[in-house]
Design an enzyme around this catalytic site. Sequence first.
Site, PDB file in Angstrom:
ATOM      1  CB  THR A   1      49.165  36.847  41.923  1.00 34.27           C
ATOM      2  OG1 THR A   1      49.804  35.834  41.136  1.00 34.27           O
ATOM      3  CG2 THR A   1      50.102  37.288  43.025  1.00 34.27           C
TER       4      THR A   1
ATOM      5  CG  ASP B   1      29.000  32.172  44.499  1.00 33.25           C
ATOM      6  OD1 ASP B   1      27.833  31.954  44.859  1.00 33.25           O
ATOM      7  OD2 ASP B   1      29.346  33.199  43.888  1.00 33.25           O
TER       8      ASP B   1
ATOM      9  CG  ASP C   1      49.445  35.453  33.746  1.00 30.62           C
ATOM     10  OD1 ASP C   1      50.480  35.643  33.089  1.00 30.62           O
ATOM     11  OD2 ASP C   1      49.248  35.965  34.864  1.00 30.62           O
ATOM     12  N   GLY C   2      46.688  32.998  30.863  1.00 36.61           N
ATOM     13  CA  GLY C   2      45.877  31.839  30.492  1.00 36.61           C
ATOM     14  C   GLY C   2      46.556  30.976  29.447  1.00 36.61           C
TER      15      GLY C   2
ATOM     16  CG  ASN D   1      47.243  30.010  38.533  1.00 37.65           C
ATOM     17  OD1 ASN D   1      48.408  30.122  38.879  1.00 37.65           O
ATOM     18  ND2 ASN D   1      46.669  30.839  37.682  1.00 37.65           N
TER      19      ASN D   1
ATOM     20  CG  LEU E   1      44.781  39.195  44.588  1.00 40.19           C
ATOM     21  CD1 LEU E   1      45.512  39.243  45.920  1.00 40.19           C
ATOM     22  CD2 LEU E   1      45.634  39.801  43.487  1.00 40.19           C
TER      23      LEU E   1
END
Length: 291
Positions: free
Chosen positions: A187, A176, A74-75, A147, A191
């Site tokens: 997702t 953070d 996916d990256g 994303n 997620l």
Amino acid sequence: MNILLFSLPRRHPDVESIRRIFEHADRLGFDCSVNAEFAAEAERLIGRRTPPGRIYDAELPLEGAAAMVCYGGDGTLLEGAHRLHGAPLPIVGINSGHLGFLTTVPASGIGGLFEALAAGDVRTEARTLIEVRGDFDEEPDSPLALNEFTLQRHGAGMISAETRVDGQMVATYHGDGVLVGTPTGSTAYSLSAGGPVVAPQCGCLVIAPLAPHNLTMRPVVVPDTAEITLRLHTRRTAGFATLDNRIYPVRDGATFTVRRSDRRINLAVPHNISFYDTLRNKMMWGVDVRS
């Protein structure tokens, strides 16, 4: 037909899958433009030499192209989508990674994918992009993300992110950092941060705190017509912002505005696999793990 092939060097490349990508492209008569990293990898691993005029780098040869085919995880697809800068070219991913919510075509489906491309029989889904403007120390080459956008701490110190939606105060998230995600990104990092799974067709954005100091802080879903403003506060530590997999340093007081972009990514998806099929299979929902 011209297609753009895109991939990045992998630590453990699948030589056979790379060979099949080029073999099927040649068999079906595609003219392939190949990014420089993938062209070098293909020549090293399978002896496939791409003519210099068919190698592209920063500027993509979009004119006359029918699709971008990404090979990796996916990256890799996120990086390919980033380089498209919102151009309305269908993008499809062949998965050589792990989960693969975006790269939905398995290695066994390479031949079928190229046959579908040749026949013009590829279904696409328009996926939301967000556009981020603000106080980056280093101006991004594109303000778009598929994303998510995040503000995060750099170092051991806690940071705070003052968050408003359409000018109305939502919260100051201490911890953070904070994330603004799209339905596609629900997702991904969202997620892991406890955000909801959102169907790609939903018109919304997710605001999710990252490791919040106050445990009552929870993700919030807002309309994608909203304008989200984030202001960073730090004490003894610096911060950084991300647009998908790209990282930029930011300073105390940096302010960012997040909106839904007018541009979209056209993600190609297999005809017989729905988002819910992918979700169920990747997350192993319904699998009996008791035995």
